[in-house]
Write a protein that holds these residues in place. Structure first.
Motif, mmCIF file in Angstrom:
data_model
loop_
_atom_site.group_PDB
_atom_site.id
_atom_site.type_symbol
_atom_site.label_atom_id
_atom_site.label_comp_id
_atom_site.label_asym_id
_atom_site.label_seq_id
_atom_site.Cartn_x
_atom_site.Cartn_y
_atom_site.Cartn_z
ATOM 1 N N ALA A 37 0.849 -1.192 0.000
ATOM 2 C CA ALA A 37 0.000 0.000 0.000
ATOM 3 C C ALA A 37 0.882 1.238 0.000
ATOM 4 N N THR A 38 0.323 2.331 -0.462
ATOM 5 C CA THR A 38 1.024 3.597 -0.461
ATOM 6 C C THR A 38 0.141 4.607 0.255
ATOM 7 N N ALA A 39 0.684 5.235 1.270
ATOM 8 C CA ALA A 39 -0.083 6.196 2.055
ATOM 9 C C ALA A 39 0.072 7.601 1.482
ATOM 10 N N ALA A 40 -1.019 8.361 1.519
ATOM 11 C CA ALA A 40 -0.994 9.749 1.063
ATOM 12 C C ALA A 40 -2.115 10.509 1.744
ATOM 13 N N LEU A 41 -1.941 11.801 1.847
ATOM 14 C CA LEU A 41 -2.974 12.642 2.444
ATOM 15 C C LEU A 41 -4.164 12.777 1.493
ATOM 16 N N TRP A 42 -5.350 12.749 2.056
ATOM 17 C CA TRP A 42 -6.582 12.843 1.276
ATOM 18 C C TRP A 42 -6.652 14.187 0.547
ATOM 19 N N GLY A 43 -7.043 14.133 -0.722
ATOM 20 C CA GLY A 43 -7.252 15.344 -1.492
ATOM 21 C C GLY A 43 -6.004 15.962 -2.093
ATOM 22 N N THR A 44 -4.864 15.292 -1.979
ATOM 23 C CA THR A 44 -3.620 15.834 -2.527
ATOM 24 C C THR A 44 -3.280 15.135 -3.843
ATOM 25 N N TRP A 45 -2.350 15.708 -4.562
ATOM 26 C CA TRP A 45 -1.866 15.097 -5.793
ATOM 27 C C TRP A 45 -1.184 13.755 -5.481
ATOM 28 N N GLU A 46 -0.521 13.693 -4.337
ATOM 29 C CA GLU A 46 0.105 12.426 -3.920
ATOM 30 C C GLU A 46 -0.925 11.301 -3.829
ATOM 31 N N MET A 47 -2.141 11.628 -3.393
ATOM 32 C CA MET A 47 -3.188 10.611 -3.293
ATOM 33 C C MET A 47 -3.513 10.038 -4.675
ATOM 34 N N GLU A 48 -3.464 10.883 -5.691
ATOM 35 C CA GLU A 48 -3.726 10.401 -7.048
ATOM 36 C C GLU A 48 -2.548 9.590 -7.592
ATOM 37 N N LEU A 49 -1.351 9.868 -7.093
ATOM 38 C CA LEU A 49 -0.163 9.131 -7.524
ATOM 39 C C LEU A 49 -0.007 7.789 -6.802
ATOM 40 N N ALA A 50 -0.578 7.676 -5.621
ATOM 41 C CA ALA A 50 -0.370 6.503 -4.762
ATOM 42 C C ALA A 50 -0.666 5.174 -5.460
ATOM 43 N N PRO A 51 -1.775 5.017 -6.190
ATOM 44 C CA PRO A 51 -2.018 3.726 -6.842
ATOM 45 C C PRO A 51 -0.928 3.352 -7.853
ATOM 46 N N ALA A 52 -0.374 4.347 -8.536
ATOM 47 C CA ALA A 52 0.692 4.062 -9.498
ATOM 48 C C ALA A 52 1.956 3.597 -8.784
ATOM 49 N N TYR A 53 2.295 4.250 -7.657
ATOM 50 C CA TYR A 53 3.441 3.793 -6.864
ATOM 51 C C TYR A 53 3.229 2.347 -6.423
ATOM 52 N N THR A 54 2.034 2.033 -5.990
ATOM 53 C CA THR A 54 1.734 0.680 -5.517
ATOM 54 C C THR A 54 1.864 -0.330 -6.658
ATOM 55 N N ARG A 55 1.310 -0.004 -7.818
ATOM 56 C CA ARG A 55 1.423 -0.906 -8.971
ATOM 57 C C ARG A 55 2.880 -1.147 -9.345
#
Length: 126
Positions: A37-55
Motif C-alpha cells: 500500500a502507499t499512504a498519502a494525504l486525502w485530497g492531494t496530488w500524492e493521493m492520485e499518484l499513490a495507486p501508481a506507486y503501488t502498482r
C-alpha cells in the motif's frame, strides 16, 4: 529371591528412564501472503499518484517471484525492473510542485509512468 527382585527393580528403573523416540518433523509451504500500500494525504496530488506507486512495487515483486520460480528469464526480469525504474522516476518528478493542484506537466508524467507500468505488466503475462 532377593537377586530376582533386585534384577526386576533394576529393569523397572531402566524402563522408567526410557522415553519415547523423538521424531523430527519438517513442514514447508510455497504459499506467501503479503500486501502493498502507499499512504498519502486525502485530497492531494500524492493521493492520485499513490495507486501508481503501488502498482510499480507490485510489478517488481511479481517479477522477482517469477524469476526465482524460473517462470521468466533474467532478460525479462531486467526489462521489467527498467520499466519500473522509469515509472518511479516519473512519479517522483510528478510529486514535486503544488501538492493539491497538479500542473499539466505533472499529469503528463503520471500518464507516462502508467504506460511504463503497463509495459512491465505486459512483459509478465504469458
Amino acid at each position: 529371591m532377593k537377586k530376582i527382585l533386585l534384577a526386576l527393580a533394576a529393569c523397572l528403573a531402566l524402563a522408567a528412564c526410557a522415553g519415547p523416540a523423538i521424531t523430527q518433523l519438517e513442514a514447508r509451504s510455497s504459499a506467501t501472503t503479503g500486501g502493498v500500500a502507499t499512504a498519502a494525504l486525502w485530497g492531494t496530488w500524492e493521493m492520485e499518484l499513490a495507486p501508481a506507486y503501488t502498482r510499480a512495487v507490485v510489478v517488481r515483486r511479481i517479477a522477482a517471484r517469477q524469476l526465482a520460480a524460473h517462470q521468466i528469464d533474467g532478460i525479462t526480469a531486467i526489462a521489467v525492473q527498467d520499466h519500473a525504474d522509469r515509472a518511479r522516476t516519473l512519479l517522483d518528478q510528478s510529486r514535486r510542485g503544488n501538492a493539491k493542484t497538479p500542473t499539466a506537466r505533472q499529469r503528463a508524467e503520471l500518464a507516462e509512468a502508467l504506460q511504463q507500468i503497463a509495459a512491465a505488466e505486459q512483459l509478465l503475462e504469458h
